[in-house]
Design a protein around this motif. Sequence first.
Motif, PDB file in Angstrom:
ATOM      1  N   ASN A 107       5.006  11.418  -3.434  1.00 38.16           N
ATOM      2  CA  ASN A 107       3.664  11.593  -2.626  1.00 38.16           C
ATOM      3  C   ASN A 107       4.234  12.103  -1.119  1.00 38.16           C
ATOM      4  OD1 ASN A 107       2.305  10.353  -4.917  1.00 38.16           O
ATOM      5  ND2 ASN A 107       2.029   8.466  -3.609  1.00 38.16           N
ATOM      6  N   GLY A 120      -1.064   9.542   7.860  1.00 35.86           N
ATOM      7  CA  GLY A 120      -1.727   9.224   9.295  1.00 35.86           C
ATOM      8  C   GLY A 120      -0.891   9.436  10.220  1.00 35.86           C
ATOM      9  N   GLU A 131       0.783  -0.972  -0.011  1.00 34.42           N
ATOM     10  CA  GLU A 131       0.051  -0.029   0.040  1.00 34.42           C
ATOM     11  C   GLU A 131       0.783   1.234   0.025  1.00 34.42           C
ATOM     12  OE1 GLU A 131      -0.704   0.392   4.959  1.00 34.42           O
ATOM     13  OE2 GLU A 131      -2.250  -0.933   3.822  1.00 34.42           O
ATOM     14  N   ASP A 132       0.295   2.286  -0.366  1.00 34.69           N
ATOM     15  CA  ASP A 132       1.066   3.434  -0.257  1.00 34.69           C
ATOM     16  C   ASP A 132       1.000   4.300   1.207  1.00 34.69           C
ATOM     17  OD1 ASP A 132       1.684   3.399  -2.879  1.00 34.69           O
ATOM     18  OD2 ASP A 132      -0.163   4.446  -3.722  1.00 34.69           O
ATOM     19  N   LYS A 133       2.155   5.194   1.248  1.00 33.29           N
ATOM     20  CA  LYS A 133       2.386   5.693   2.632  1.00 33.29           C
ATOM     21  C   LYS A 133       1.300   6.726   2.636  1.00 33.29           C
ATOM     22  CE  LYS A 133       4.252   7.093   6.430  1.00 33.29           C
ATOM     23  NZ  LYS A 133       3.771   6.263   7.630  1.00 33.29           N
ATOM     24  N   THR A 134       0.613   7.128   3.703  1.00 33.71           N
ATOM     25  CA  THR A 134      -0.109   8.067   4.016  1.00 33.71           C
ATOM     26  C   THR A 134       0.338   8.830   5.152  1.00 33.71           C
ATOM     27  OG1 THR A 134      -1.492   6.908   5.983  1.00 33.71           O
ATOM     28  CG2 THR A 134      -2.168   6.577   3.639  1.00 33.71           C
ATOM     29  N   GLN A 190       2.667  15.494   1.008  1.00 31.07           N
ATOM     30  CA  GLN A 190       2.250  15.615   2.183  1.00 31.07           C
ATOM     31  C   GLN A 190       2.994  16.490   3.117  1.00 31.07           C
ATOM     32  OE1 GLN A 190       2.642  11.380   3.234  1.00 31.07           O
ATOM     33  NE2 GLN A 190       1.339  10.706   1.783  1.00 31.07           N
TER      34      GLN A 190
END
Length: 442
Positions: A214, A171, A166-169, A218
């Motif tokens: 990405n 959060g 999955e891609d890093k968020t 962020q």
Amino acid sequence: MVRSEPKSVFAHFMVGNAAGMTSTQWESDIHEAQKAHIDGFALNIGPQDGYTDQILQRAYGAAEAIGNFSLFLSFDYASAGPWPADRVISTINMFKDSPAQFHYHGRPLVSTFEGAANSADWPNIKSATGCAVIPNWTSLGPSGIASHLDTIDGAFSWDAWAVGAEDKTAGSDMAWKESLAGKPYMMPVAPWFYTNLPQWDKNWLWRGDNLWHNRWQQVIEMQPSLVQIISWNDYGETHYIGPVYEAGIPQGASRYVSNCPHDAWRVLLPQYIAAYKSGNSVEIASPISTATPRQYRRNVGKSVEEKLVFWYKLNPSTSGSANGTTGNNPAMGQPVVAPGEVSQDQVFVTASVAAPSDVRVQIGDGTPSIFRASAPGIQHYSVPFNGETGPVKFAIVRNDQDVVTAIGQAITDECEDGNVNWNAFVGSSDNSLNEPKIRWLN
């Protein structure tokens, strides 16, 4: 009331990989970092290295000679056990008055790599040195850091990668920032992670893929107090963005570091960093951005240099043996995932354009993929391998003319020693001045 400080960007520098670096090489690296608009290095130092003080003298001397570049110490408590408190004090005091020492809120900044078990040492260290400490105690988690707010002056998280396919968020970054109750948060940014060093029981990868672009998006949205890039020269974990010095490559890592330069990840850093410091996201355009060329030039300068940056694995995931590499690190309690699910077989390309343009990507003799960059700024795309191999060709096209072109190394099914290289090859149009003219397939 805590006064505002200018936002700053640092790169994590492994001093243990720099034993053979000369003063001239230190100066060269500092110049390269300055070109990328990096403000300084966070110098990772371990207690076991007998040459640490000598290398630090060389580093601080080079930074002082060049000027306008800052350093701070990052004490590594994980590589070979904890630092004795008295040695931490003497090391800080040795360099805190250097003109190159970074000061935060008027005090010399220091950090750590882990060391939460020695948190009780820091009130005395701070008293004896006058330092500000923004440690990386990621093992405590955001909730655990709350009981240390009386001691620390902020926190740095090492949580720069997603777990699994999955891609890093952002959060975890938001959780850290909230837990600090207004104290500064140093946000981590990394481009990649793959390591295979059996002598240290390390053989896993985390998702890189779109991560470099990405994470900067962020950062721009979150506006942390500080940013630390992981890393400048950690070759063994493949998240280096600095020049590769052969003497600094850990034993066994040459097979996946050689022929995989990462310098091009610095090419667009001035624009990413400018957008972070200004808080102006028009510099990082989205495909639906309505920014005009005039608005973009007003924010990034009158002359916009159009560029391409690209990265990808040189071997498809199924072209050879995984060599025991896992997606995720089971030693950390993470579930094992197939590495080919974590690290996707795709070409990743970021384009900086001054006006609406097409971005073209062609793998070998395959059909070109064409993307519409509908507005000026930095825009990012990915193209699946789809079974194609061969050199990868790139172009920014406007009015049916190639504005910028580049050619990247060939994707190949022929793996060295039969093992997939999970490291990234990184290139850019800046490095392609002597490449042959690109000819596209219709």
